[in-house]
Design a protein around this motif. Structure first.
Motif, PDB file in Angstrom:
ATOM      1  N   ILE A 129       0.838  -1.204   0.000  1.00  0.00           N
ATOM      2  CA  ILE A 129       0.000   0.000   0.000  1.00  0.00           C
ATOM      3  C   ILE A 129       0.871   1.251   0.000  1.00  0.00           C
ATOM      4  O   ILE A 129       0.641   2.202  -0.767  1.00  0.00           O
ATOM      5  CB  ILE A 129      -0.937   0.009   1.224  1.00  0.00           C
ATOM      6  CG1 ILE A 129      -2.026  -1.059   1.075  1.00  0.00           C
ATOM      7  CG2 ILE A 129      -1.580   1.393   1.400  1.00  0.00           C
ATOM      8  CD1 ILE A 129      -3.069  -0.751   0.018  1.00  0.00           C
ATOM      9  N   ALA A 130       1.878   1.286   0.883  1.00  0.00           N
ATOM     10  CA  ALA A 130       2.769   2.445   0.942  1.00  0.00           C
ATOM     11  C   ALA A 130       3.520   2.621  -0.377  1.00  0.00           C
ATOM     12  O   ALA A 130       3.743   3.750  -0.840  1.00  0.00           O
ATOM     13  CB  ALA A 130       3.751   2.297   2.101  1.00  0.00           C
ATOM     14  N   ALA A 131       3.911   1.505  -0.997  1.00  0.00           N
ATOM     15  CA  ALA A 131       4.621   1.576  -2.280  1.00  0.00           C
ATOM     16  C   ALA A 131       3.720   2.136  -3.373  1.00  0.00           C
ATOM     17  O   ALA A 131       4.170   2.924  -4.221  1.00  0.00           O
ATOM     18  CB  ALA A 131       5.140   0.196  -2.674  1.00  0.00           C
ATOM     19  N   THR A 132       2.444   1.752  -3.390  1.00  0.00           N
ATOM     20  CA  THR A 132       1.526   2.311  -4.386  1.00  0.00           C
ATOM     21  C   THR A 132       1.327   3.797  -4.159  1.00  0.00           C
ATOM     22  O   THR A 132       1.129   4.561  -5.108  1.00  0.00           O
ATOM     23  CB  THR A 132       0.153   1.613  -4.354  1.00  0.00           C
ATOM     24  OG1 THR A 132      -0.491   1.834  -3.091  1.00  0.00           O
ATOM     25  CG2 THR A 132       0.277   0.130  -4.621  1.00  0.00           C
ATOM     26  N   SER A 133       1.386   4.226  -2.895  1.00  0.00           N
ATOM     27  CA  SER A 133       1.184   5.642  -2.580  1.00  0.00           C
ATOM     28  C   SER A 133       2.385   6.487  -2.978  1.00  0.00           C
ATOM     29  O   SER A 133       2.234   7.566  -3.549  1.00  0.00           O
ATOM     30  CB  SER A 133       0.903   5.817  -1.080  1.00  0.00           C
ATOM     31  OG  SER A 133      -0.283   5.143  -0.705  1.00  0.00           O
TER      32      SER A 133
ATOM     33  N   GLY B 219      -8.358 -12.011  -8.914  1.00  0.00           N
ATOM     34  CA  GLY B 219      -9.048 -10.949  -8.193  1.00  0.00           C
ATOM     35  C   GLY B 219      -8.092 -10.028  -7.468  1.00  0.00           C
ATOM     36  O   GLY B 219      -8.256  -8.803  -7.472  1.00  0.00           O
ATOM     37  N   GLU B 220      -7.067 -10.611  -6.847  1.00  0.00           N
ATOM     38  CA  GLU B 220      -6.117  -9.791  -6.103  1.00  0.00           C
ATOM     39  C   GLU B 220      -5.264  -8.933  -7.046  1.00  0.00           C
ATOM     40  O   GLU B 220      -4.930  -7.785  -6.720  1.00  0.00           O
ATOM     41  CB  GLU B 220      -5.219 -10.665  -5.232  1.00  0.00           C
ATOM     42  CG  GLU B 220      -4.403  -9.851  -4.245  1.00  0.00           C
ATOM     43  CD  GLU B 220      -3.517 -10.702  -3.353  1.00  0.00           C
ATOM     44  OE1 GLU B 220      -2.804 -10.116  -2.522  1.00  0.00           O
ATOM     45  OE2 GLU B 220      -3.525 -11.936  -3.494  1.00  0.00           O
ATOM     46  N   THR B 221      -4.921  -9.454  -8.214  1.00  0.00           N
ATOM     47  CA  THR B 221      -4.152  -8.677  -9.184  1.00  0.00           C
ATOM     48  C   THR B 221      -4.934  -7.455  -9.646  1.00  0.00           C
ATOM     49  O   THR B 221      -4.396  -6.338  -9.749  1.00  0.00           O
ATOM     50  CB  THR B 221      -3.771  -9.553 -10.389  1.00  0.00           C
ATOM     51  OG1 THR B 221      -2.999 -10.668  -9.939  1.00  0.00           O
ATOM     52  CG2 THR B 221      -2.968  -8.751 -11.397  1.00  0.00           C
ATOM     53  N   LEU B 222      -6.224  -7.634  -9.935  1.00  0.00           N
ATOM     54  CA  LEU B 222      -7.072  -6.518 -10.319  1.00  0.00           C
ATOM     55  C   LEU B 222      -7.207  -5.518  -9.172  1.00  0.00           C
ATOM     56  O   LEU B 222      -7.229  -4.301  -9.397  1.00  0.00           O
ATOM     57  CB  LEU B 222      -8.447  -7.035 -10.746  1.00  0.00           C
ATOM     58  CG  LEU B 222      -8.474  -7.815 -12.062  1.00  0.00           C
ATOM     59  CD1 LEU B 222      -9.789  -8.576 -12.221  1.00  0.00           C
ATOM     60  CD2 LEU B 222      -8.250  -6.869 -13.247  1.00  0.00           C
ATOM     61  N   TYR B 223      -7.302  -6.022  -7.971  1.00  0.00           N
ATOM     62  CA  TYR B 223      -7.385  -5.183  -6.772  1.00  0.00           C
ATOM     63  C   TYR B 223      -6.173  -4.262  -6.681  1.00  0.00           C
ATOM     64  O   TYR B 223      -6.306  -3.048  -6.490  1.00  0.00           O
ATOM     65  CB  TYR B 223      -7.478  -6.109  -5.555  1.00  0.00           C
ATOM     66  CG  TYR B 223      -7.331  -5.473  -4.198  1.00  0.00           C
ATOM     67  CD1 TYR B 223      -8.426  -4.890  -3.565  1.00  0.00           C
ATOM     68  CD2 TYR B 223      -6.118  -5.510  -3.521  1.00  0.00           C
ATOM     69  CE1 TYR B 223      -8.294  -4.348  -2.291  1.00  0.00           C
ATOM     70  CE2 TYR B 223      -5.983  -4.968  -2.254  1.00  0.00           C
ATOM     71  CZ  TYR B 223      -7.074  -4.395  -1.640  1.00  0.00           C
ATOM     72  OH  TYR B 223      -6.947  -3.847  -0.377  1.00  0.00           O
ATOM     73  N   TRP B 224      -4.979  -4.802  -6.868  1.00  0.00           N
ATOM     74  CA  TRP B 224      -3.763  -3.995  -6.745  1.00  0.00           C
ATOM     75  C   TRP B 224      -3.601  -3.045  -7.924  1.00  0.00           C
ATOM     76  O   TRP B 224      -3.076  -1.932  -7.766  1.00  0.00           O
ATOM     77  CB  TRP B 224      -2.544  -4.898  -6.597  1.00  0.00           C
ATOM     78  CG  TRP B 224      -2.476  -5.542  -5.246  1.00  0.00           C
ATOM     79  CD1 TRP B 224      -2.597  -6.865  -4.955  1.00  0.00           C
ATOM     80  CD2 TRP B 224      -2.283  -4.874  -3.992  1.00  0.00           C
ATOM     81  NE1 TRP B 224      -2.495  -7.074  -3.602  1.00  0.00           N
ATOM     82  CE2 TRP B 224      -2.301  -5.869  -2.990  1.00  0.00           C
ATOM     83  CE3 TRP B 224      -2.104  -3.548  -3.619  1.00  0.00           C
ATOM     84  CZ2 TRP B 224      -2.146  -5.561  -1.636  1.00  0.00           C
ATOM     85  CZ3 TRP B 224      -1.957  -3.231  -2.278  1.00  0.00           C
ATOM     86  CH2 TRP B 224      -1.968  -4.234  -1.299  1.00  0.00           C
ATOM     87  N   ALA B 225      -4.037  -3.431  -9.111  1.00  0.00           N
ATOM     88  CA  ALA B 225      -3.992  -2.528 -10.258  1.00  0.00           C
ATOM     89  C   ALA B 225      -4.882  -1.317 -10.011  1.00  0.00           C
ATOM     90  O   ALA B 225      -4.507  -0.168 -10.296  1.00  0.00           O
ATOM     91  CB  ALA B 225      -4.429  -3.261 -11.530  1.00  0.00           C
ATOM     92  N   ALA B 226      -6.071  -1.564  -9.459  1.00  0.00           N
ATOM     93  CA  ALA B 226      -6.986  -0.464  -9.142  1.00  0.00           C
ATOM     94  C   ALA B 226      -6.400   0.445  -8.067  1.00  0.00           C
ATOM     95  O   ALA B 226      -6.538   1.672  -8.124  1.00  0.00           O
ATOM     96  CB  ALA B 226      -8.339  -1.022  -8.689  1.00  0.00           C
ATOM     97  N   ILE B 227      -5.737  -0.146  -7.073  1.00  0.00           N
ATOM     98  CA  ILE B 227      -5.148   0.658  -6.004  1.00  0.00           C
ATOM     99  C   ILE B 227      -4.030   1.543  -6.532  1.00  0.00           C
ATOM    100  O   ILE B 227      -3.945   2.741  -6.195  1.00  0.00           O
ATOM    101  CB  ILE B 227      -4.634  -0.257  -4.875  1.00  0.00           C
ATOM    102  CG1 ILE B 227      -5.815  -0.860  -4.124  1.00  0.00           C
ATOM    103  CG2 ILE B 227      -3.734   0.518  -3.907  1.00  0.00           C
ATOM    104  CD1 ILE B 227      -5.423  -1.832  -3.046  1.00  0.00           C
ATOM    105  N   LEU B 228      -3.153   0.994  -7.371  1.00  0.00           N
ATOM    106  CA  LEU B 228      -2.041   1.782  -7.905  1.00  0.00           C
ATOM    107  C   LEU B 228      -2.565   2.973  -8.711  1.00  0.00           C
ATOM    108  O   LEU B 228      -2.092   4.105  -8.540  1.00  0.00           O
ATOM    109  CB  LEU B 228      -1.152   0.907  -8.783  1.00  0.00           C
ATOM    110  CG  LEU B 228       0.057   1.615  -9.420  1.00  0.00           C
ATOM    111  CD1 LEU B 228       0.994   2.157  -8.358  1.00  0.00           C
ATOM    112  CD2 LEU B 228       0.797   0.663 -10.356  1.00  0.00           C
TER     113      LEU B 228
END
Length: 271
Positions: free
Chosen positions: A78-82, A143-152
């Motif tokens: 999460i911190a890395a995406t931020s 599902g988790e891959t899509l989740y992280w793509a949306a977060i980034l």
């Protein structure tokens, strides 16, 4: 929204009060951490984006390979995406420099349009994949891959929105932070007092934590002559990192306690 059971099938955290505290801390840390490297240390937005994206890819790989929820790994991603979102947004909007030069970027309007389009594509692909948007039910790799793509993408978009509100709207850091906080309070009220989908409200709040973090991070770190409180990127980043580490430690303790309780319930003869 429903909380995810604490078992090996679930790799994402339960959506509780501590989740939102850590999410806001992590996204605010992303703003000050990104500015620390790109601006304070003059690494530049392009080089800083490459560095933070590398951290994101490595930490995401560990997260995707994990078989159960690991707070330190999850919040590192999460911190890395931020942080990556902060520098990538600035790269798109302002150009590859460190903020001391001008030109080369698309500007807030075109940058926001590009990022909104990218996020919309991710959600359309997500919907077409048949995977659930409910994070409490995401238990597979797709599902988790899509989740992280949306977060980034949402964290990158949120930085643009936060910077626009703070720098170009005339609201300043205080006004921008207050505006986003009010909108999030409305979402919270809708969660408790309306029948609006909890999944929709979750994603609205999740995306808005990024512009909140961007405006609050700038409020604390920017100098007095720019309208901030003047704590600097070093001091603000250190405080936020302390909060995040403390919250992760709390999450480990909570997860361990719940696991022990669940194991006790499955042992014959236990009350």
């Amino acid at each position: 929204m429903p909380s995810a059971p604490a078992n090996a099938g679930y790799k994402l955290p339960q959506v509780t009060a501590i989740f939102w505290v850590l999410k806001i801390a992590a996204t605010t840390l992303g703003e000050t951490g990104g500015d620390l490297l790109a601006q304070t240390l003059h690494l530049g937005y392009a080089a800083a984006s490459v560095l933070f994206l590398a951290i994101f890819v490595v930490s995401l790989g560990v997260q995707l390979r994990s078989r159960h929820f690991r707070p330190a790994v999850y919040w590192t991603v999460i911190a890395a995406t931020s942080t990556a979102g902060t520098t990538m947004s600035d790269l798109i909007n302002r150009g590859p420099g460190d903020g001391t030069d001008t030109g080369g970027g698309l500007g807030y309007g075109a940058g926001a349009a590009l990022l909104i389009s990218g996020l919309a594509v991710v959600f359309l692909v997500w919907r077409g994949s048949g995977q659930t948007f409910d994070v409490s039910d995401i238990t597979n790799l797709r599902g988790e891959t899509l989740y992280w793509a949306a977060i980034l993408l949402s964290n990158t978009l949120g930085t643009s929105l936060g910077d626009y509100l703070s720098d170009s709207s005339g609201l300043g850091y205080w006004g921008s932070a207050a505006l986003v906080a009010v909108v999030m309070a409305v979402i919270l009220a809708a969660h408790y007092f309306t029948n609006v989908s909890g999944v929709l409200l979750f994603w609205m709040a999740f995306i808005l934590t990024r512009p909140l973090g961007a405006t609050v991070g700038d409020l604390f770190s920017k100098s007095h002559d720019k309208g901030g409180l003047g704590f600097g990127t070093y001091g603000t980043t250190a405080v936020l990192l302390t909060v995040l580490v403390g919250g992760i430690a709390y999450s480990y303790n909570t997860t361990r306690t719940k696991t022990v309780e669940q194991e006790s319930e499955t042992v014959p003869g236990k009350v």
